[in-house]
Design a protein around this motif. Structure first.
Motif, PDB file in Angstrom:
ATOM      1  N   ILE B  63       0.822  -1.211   0.000  1.00 45.71           N
ATOM      2  CA  ILE B  63       0.000   0.000   0.000  1.00 45.71           C
ATOM      3  C   ILE B  63       0.855   1.260   0.000  1.00 45.71           C
ATOM      4  CG2 ILE B  63      -1.572   1.355   1.447  1.00 45.71           C
ATOM      5  CD1 ILE B  63      -2.898  -1.297   2.223  1.00 45.71           C
ATOM      6  N   ALA B  64       1.925   1.223   0.773  1.00 40.53           N
ATOM      7  CA  ALA B  64       2.806   2.393   0.818  1.00 40.53           C
ATOM      8  C   ALA B  64       3.389   2.671  -0.566  1.00 40.53           C
ATOM      9  CB  ALA B  64       3.909   2.180   1.843  1.00 40.53           C
ATOM     10  N   VAL B 131       6.028   8.135   2.449  1.00 39.06           N
ATOM     11  CA  VAL B 131       6.502   9.283   3.217  1.00 39.06           C
ATOM     12  C   VAL B 131       7.550  10.065   2.412  1.00 39.06           C
ATOM     13  CG1 VAL B 131       7.654  10.028   5.323  1.00 39.06           C
ATOM     14  CG2 VAL B 131       6.033   8.124   5.393  1.00 39.06           C
ATOM     15  N   THR B 132       8.404   9.320   1.744  1.00 37.02           N
ATOM     16  CA  THR B 132       9.457   9.954   0.959  1.00 37.02           C
ATOM     17  C   THR B 132       8.887  10.899  -0.095  1.00 37.02           C
ATOM     18  OG1 THR B 132      10.833   8.004   1.272  1.00 37.02           O
ATOM     19  CG2 THR B 132      11.454   9.509  -0.515  1.00 37.02           C
ATOM     20  N   GLU B 133       7.861  10.438  -0.769  1.00 35.88           N
ATOM     21  CA  GLU B 133       7.287  11.272  -1.815  1.00 35.88           C
ATOM     22  C   GLU B 133       6.637  12.525  -1.235  1.00 35.88           C
ATOM     23  OE1 GLU B 133       7.673  11.196  -5.030  1.00 35.88           O
ATOM     24  OE2 GLU B 133       8.850   9.354  -4.918  1.00 35.88           O
ATOM     25  N   GLU B 139       9.369  19.671   0.146  1.00 41.62           N
ATOM     26  CA  GLU B 139      10.610  20.406  -0.058  1.00 41.62           C
ATOM     27  C   GLU B 139      10.600  21.206  -1.352  1.00 41.62           C
ATOM     28  OE1 GLU B 139      13.546  17.380   0.490  1.00 41.62           O
ATOM     29  OE2 GLU B 139      13.428  17.528   2.690  1.00 41.62           O
ATOM     30  N   GLU B 140       9.965  20.660  -2.367  1.00 36.96           N
ATOM     31  CA  GLU B 140       9.851  21.410  -3.613  1.00 36.96           C
ATOM     32  C   GLU B 140       8.972  22.641  -3.432  1.00 36.96           C
ATOM     33  OE1 GLU B 140      10.659  17.856  -6.885  1.00 36.96           O
ATOM     34  OE2 GLU B 140       8.616  18.640  -6.591  1.00 36.96           O
ATOM     35  N   GLY B 141       7.918  22.478  -2.632  1.00 31.49           N
ATOM     36  CA  GLY B 141       7.048  23.624  -2.357  1.00 31.49           C
ATOM     37  C   GLY B 141       7.797  24.719  -1.611  1.00 31.49           C
ATOM     38  N   VAL B 142       8.672  24.311  -0.712  1.00 28.68           N
ATOM     39  CA  VAL B 142       9.463  25.289   0.027  1.00 28.68           C
ATOM     40  C   VAL B 142      10.447  25.979  -0.914  1.00 28.68           C
ATOM     41  CG1 VAL B 142      11.232  25.565   1.811  1.00 28.68           C
ATOM     42  CG2 VAL B 142       9.234  24.119   2.251  1.00 28.68           C
ATOM     43  N   ARG B 143      11.107  25.155  -1.725  1.00 24.36           N
ATOM     44  CA  ARG B 143      12.092  25.695  -2.650  1.00 24.36           C
ATOM     45  C   ARG B 143      11.438  26.680  -3.620  1.00 24.36           C
ATOM     46  NH1 ARG B 143      15.337  21.006  -3.508  1.00 24.36           N
ATOM     47  NH2 ARG B 143      13.530  20.360  -4.705  1.00 24.36           N
TER      48      ARG B 143
END
Lengths: 197, 197, 197, 197
Positions: B63-64, B131-133, B139-143
């Motif tokens: 599922i993950a 979780v990784t995704e 992080e992309e949103g922050v960048r």
DNA sequence: GATGAATGAGCTTTCATTCAT
DNA sequence: AATGAATGAAAGCTCATTCAT
């Protein structure tokens, strides 16, 4: 030495059950295990609670009232809605730290084993003291024009899901910092999520 | 007619187990029940999975990965962060509706019966693809300066707690409206919670 | 050496249960006791009978059919009603002597623990093969003008109460003589009780 | 208000026990249930009866004396044997109707749970007052040349089996008519069975 | 005499797992 | 690979009986 009162015995059973249920889960916690933990015979347990289920139900009622009382105190304080959010988050985390079984029980026993609570705790019956207070908080925030007027459950899911999620992550030792260090950012996130633009 | 391959047999066991675990819970689902549901003997089940627990663990891994793949696709799309939030919420609710076992398993088996996953799924071991995704998304949103820079888990708890909470409320028939009608407000709430001021 | 068939196992369980139930009563006979008596595990017992009650019910059905078959054979014989009474008494006592558990089970388990048979054996449901044949016997006797025409249950109570009573007295070691020595007088008494004047 | 005497307390325990044993059976009746029914503590019950079994044994003695007294009164009356049979049948059915616990106890507790009465009530030890009177009835009938001279138990089995059987059938709601409507035919059957030719 | 909390053995039943076939 | 009968430990729960008060 006088024997403990019946009420004291009941409290000690509930304390022990809360401890085990929250750590091991409802099914992995056995009645003999609860009994052994407090030096009581299995049979005697049943003089206090007619069944394992009834024990679980009394526990969630107790917890819902405890949380309800805490939120009521905040609702009745003269704080701004923004500061009430702060206070609720702080209260929730304080309880999660001081008596973690309480929150864990809510998350891992009550929310998870719905079949156990099916009879007698339908819908939000057994947690209403707590839900009601959150509803009051939200409606007062809306009336004060500090919060956007939206469906209550959208706000409720945010609040409870978020806080529950954080406590869960902490319980799994996943958080890099202590809960307290998240308090400010979480309050801020919730506030921004719900506030009027 | 050719005999099903070993891999196909394994998939059919997992499908059936997912179905039963999510509907009946881990403890109320028995190995004979799983076997009977797919016309296989209990003994043979153990040729594919060495224990009930291992079956449960393989399921959460599966599922993950499934959820991870969905989020990766969104991450790799050219959408703005705001729209990605929309897309993630929509995706989560779509799965909750189209294959409810998946989300229910996550909420009611994996999150609830931690004692089952204690050995082998410590921390986020069994859900890391997913979780990784989410971490990448954040992080992309922050960048891109669309999201405030804060501890990832504060955002993660918000996302997963909120979405999980809403699906839970729906599963309990507590929501006055369908999940879809909450999509817009939830996305908005999440976006306001996380965006730069 | 080949393993006994499933049917043979079931017979051996029923045999052992009949033995214990009739001697010790339904409640004083425990499932572990039955299992131990035939070198089988308790758990396996439940692969053959879903409950202790169901085992008891299968037994009474078996017995009612056995007795029903015996009476049918007598009904179909060319004997006079007088001689049929003789034959029925003789048959009943023969079974009481050759396989006393059978009659004892009827008297001390079936008739005595009605609550056990409440669901599934209402009224005479589980003993109808046997009651039906007695009814046929009685009606043919009336038609042949050898027996007075009276309410069937008045005759049935006489027959079964009398025979059951005698076997009971024997089981308690109260009778000064063996059952067989009562056969003639009992047949005579029954015949005089029921015959046309 | 004076405290009830020890004897009165004992009677009230026995009354309650008779009531429950006959209705619920020996095993389904618990000592706490008996105690609660008469507002007495379990512990105190054991000041009057050393065990549940001893209580059951005292009850059958009491009942045997009660029935014995009834038959003695009939024996001492100037009726013919034919009319005494009538009187005994009528008495038995009257008790079955007025205080059904008495007969039910005899049929469903005493006769059914022999393992309970094994020690202390061997043979007819606990029912002898009643059996003795029936014996007197029978011997007087023989002496008066109204009844055939046969082994007493052959007559006893007829009497008790027949009457018990009818009450049993009534208790199971199997009889198409009330007990009273069978009285005449039953008396007649018994008389014909036993009378001199 | 009276109380009732406490005991603990024992009940029926379940189920993950094994293993002879 | 496949079967399913068999195991046995353990569950929730009950209840006759005891005993400190």
């Amino acid at each position: 030495m006088s024997r403990p009162t019946k009420e004291a015995r009941k409290v000690s059973i509930m304390t022990q059950a809360l401890h085990l249920f929250s750590r091991e889960g409802f099914y992995a916690t056995t009645m003999p295990l609860i009994a052994r933990g407090i030096g009581m015979s299995v049979g005697n347990l049943y003089n206090y609670f007619p069944s394992k289920e009834s024990l679980a139900k009394e526990l969630i009622l107790y917890i819902a009232e405890l949380l309800g009382d805490e939120i009521r105190a905040i609702n009745e304080s003269p704080l701004s809605t923004r500061d009430k959010i702060d206070a609720i988050v702080a209260m929730y985390f304080r309880i999660a730290q001081e008596q973690p079984q309480t929150i864990e029980y809510f998350l891992r026993v009550y929310l998870s084993n719905r079949e156990v609570f099916r009879n007698g705790c339908e819908g939000m019956l057994c947690v209403s003291p707590f839900v009601t207070e959150l509803m009051i908080f939200f409606e007062e925030g809306v009336r004060a024009q500090e919060l956007r007027n939206q469906d209550f459950f959208s706000a409720f899911g945010l609040f409870m899901g978020y806080l529950g999620g954080m406590v869960f992550l902490q319980g799994e030792n996943i958080l890099p910092h202590g809960l307290d260090e998240y308090r400010a950012s979480i309050s801020e996130n919730i506030y921004h999520a719900l506030k009027t633009h």
